[in-house]
Design a protein around this motif. Sequence first.
Motif, PDB file in Angstrom:
ATOM      1  N   ALA A 117      -7.838   6.676  -8.452  1.00 16.17           N
ATOM      2  CA  ALA A 117      -6.446   7.032  -8.174  1.00 16.17           C
ATOM      3  C   ALA A 117      -6.210   7.079  -6.669  1.00 16.17           C
ATOM      4  N   ARG A 118      -4.980   6.856  -6.273  1.00 21.94           N
ATOM      5  CA  ARG A 118      -4.583   7.012  -4.881  1.00 21.94           C
ATOM      6  C   ARG A 118      -3.644   8.202  -4.777  1.00 21.94           C
ATOM      7  N   PRO A 119      -3.391   8.679  -3.578  1.00 22.48           N
ATOM      8  CA  PRO A 119      -2.505   9.824  -3.448  1.00 22.48           C
ATOM      9  C   PRO A 119      -1.148   9.575  -4.083  1.00 22.48           C
ATOM     10  N   GLY A 120      -0.656  10.519  -4.850  1.00 23.21           N
ATOM     11  CA  GLY A 120       0.668  10.414  -5.423  1.00 23.21           C
ATOM     12  C   GLY A 120       0.688   9.925  -6.853  1.00 23.21           C
ATOM     13  N   ALA A 168       0.818  -1.213   0.000  1.00 22.79           N
ATOM     14  CA  ALA A 168       0.000   0.000   0.000  1.00 22.79           C
ATOM     15  C   ALA A 168       0.851   1.262   0.000  1.00 22.79           C
ATOM     16  N   ALA A 169       1.953   1.238   0.761  1.00 17.85           N
ATOM     17  CA  ALA A 169       2.808   2.418   0.826  1.00 17.85           C
ATOM     18  C   ALA A 169       3.419   2.712  -0.538  1.00 17.85           C
ATOM     19  N   GLY A 170       3.899   1.662  -1.208  1.00 19.04           N
ATOM     20  CA  GLY A 170       4.489   1.854  -2.523  1.00 19.04           C
ATOM     21  C   GLY A 170       3.460   2.260  -3.561  1.00 19.04           C
ATOM     22  N   ALA A 171       2.236   1.758  -3.417  1.00 20.26           N
ATOM     23  CA  ALA A 171       1.195   2.060  -4.398  1.00 20.26           C
ATOM     24  C   ALA A 171       0.819   3.529  -4.398  1.00 20.26           C
ATOM     25  N   ALA A 172       1.033   4.196  -3.282  1.00 17.38           N
ATOM     26  CA  ALA A 172       0.666   5.604  -3.190  1.00 17.38           C
ATOM     27  C   ALA A 172       1.754   6.528  -3.719  1.00 17.38           C
ATOM     28  N   LYS A 173       2.893   5.971  -4.129  1.00 16.41           N
ATOM     29  CA  LYS A 173       4.044   6.802  -4.487  1.00 16.41           C
ATOM     30  C   LYS A 173       4.165   7.111  -5.964  1.00 16.41           C
ATOM     31  N   PHE A 174       3.449   6.403  -6.810  1.00 12.16           N
ATOM     32  CA  PHE A 174       3.729   6.493  -8.246  1.00 12.16           C
ATOM     33  C   PHE A 174       3.569   7.915  -8.773  1.00 12.16           C
ATOM     34  N   VAL A 175       4.607   8.383  -9.449  1.00 12.67           N
ATOM     35  CA  VAL A 175       4.595   9.719 -10.037  1.00 12.67           C
ATOM     36  C   VAL A 175       4.851   9.546 -11.531  1.00 12.67           C
TER      37      VAL A 175
END
Length: 296
Positions: A151-154, A79-86
């Motif tokens: 979408a998720r944050p990030g 979950a933490a990594g999923a929110a990081k995609f830029v």
Amino acid sequence: NRADAAGETPLLAAARSGALLDGCPRPPGSPRAAGDESGDDPGERCLARALLDAGADARAADDARAETPLHVVCGGGGAAGAAKFVGGGRTRGEAAALLLAHGADPERPDCGGRTPLLLAAGAWPPADAADYLDELRSDGELDVVDDVPAARPGGRCDAAEVLKAILLHHGRSPVDLNRRCRVAANLRSGAAAHELTALGAAAAAGRRAAARALLRVGAAPAVAGAGRGRAPLAIAAARGAAAVVAALARAPCAVDRVSPEDGGATALHEAARAARVAAVAALLRCGAVAAAPDAA
């Protein structure tokens, strides 16, 4: 391709940072690399392409998690990594396509036994690879949902686009769509070790579109999708995913297929045991026999 002490290459570090497709400046007037379609602005190119053009190995994995950049793009960071995609206007699917074009392997298992294909087909975001290690090495709660609503944050976390990229790659370089991955026990969630195919993962996650996409490119609905010999149809029925049940039942598979390793149960048995009314109704509409007995 030089790795650090943990075996992490710069390309893998970029994937875990979430900035794999982030734009980076290019000297004004410099020629675009051959095949470079990273954007309309001639002054930018994406970080992944810069590293890949310089010789980065898209297949390299780290030592502890056995993750490649493609695992990370497919949600292996949890979950933490999923929110990081830029990615700006780019999607995870584009990142996956770029890595696949440079030799990334969609069938390589991580430390938990999960391949990028399995990650892309199942629940989103998948559990963090660290949760399959002998010692938990990540903090925070898991946030595993059954599909990708938005979408998720990030940035956009679009599992459907990632799966599409892998299946398009399958058309050029065949992938074993029916491979049963031996997924290790998840120490954080307590889930036991089990076997799972990509279609079984889609069924378990209730992802109708993913199941239909896998069927269209040749995934076999009659192949056991999980342990105990359960077919994807039985997996979806036990979960109560009526839409997935309907999609699978329309495929060329036996609605009343029994699982000898599971007491001779059919998909209808699985749905009835779990009190999944909608799944029971869907199976009956597709011709399931209500009077069929199991082995007992």
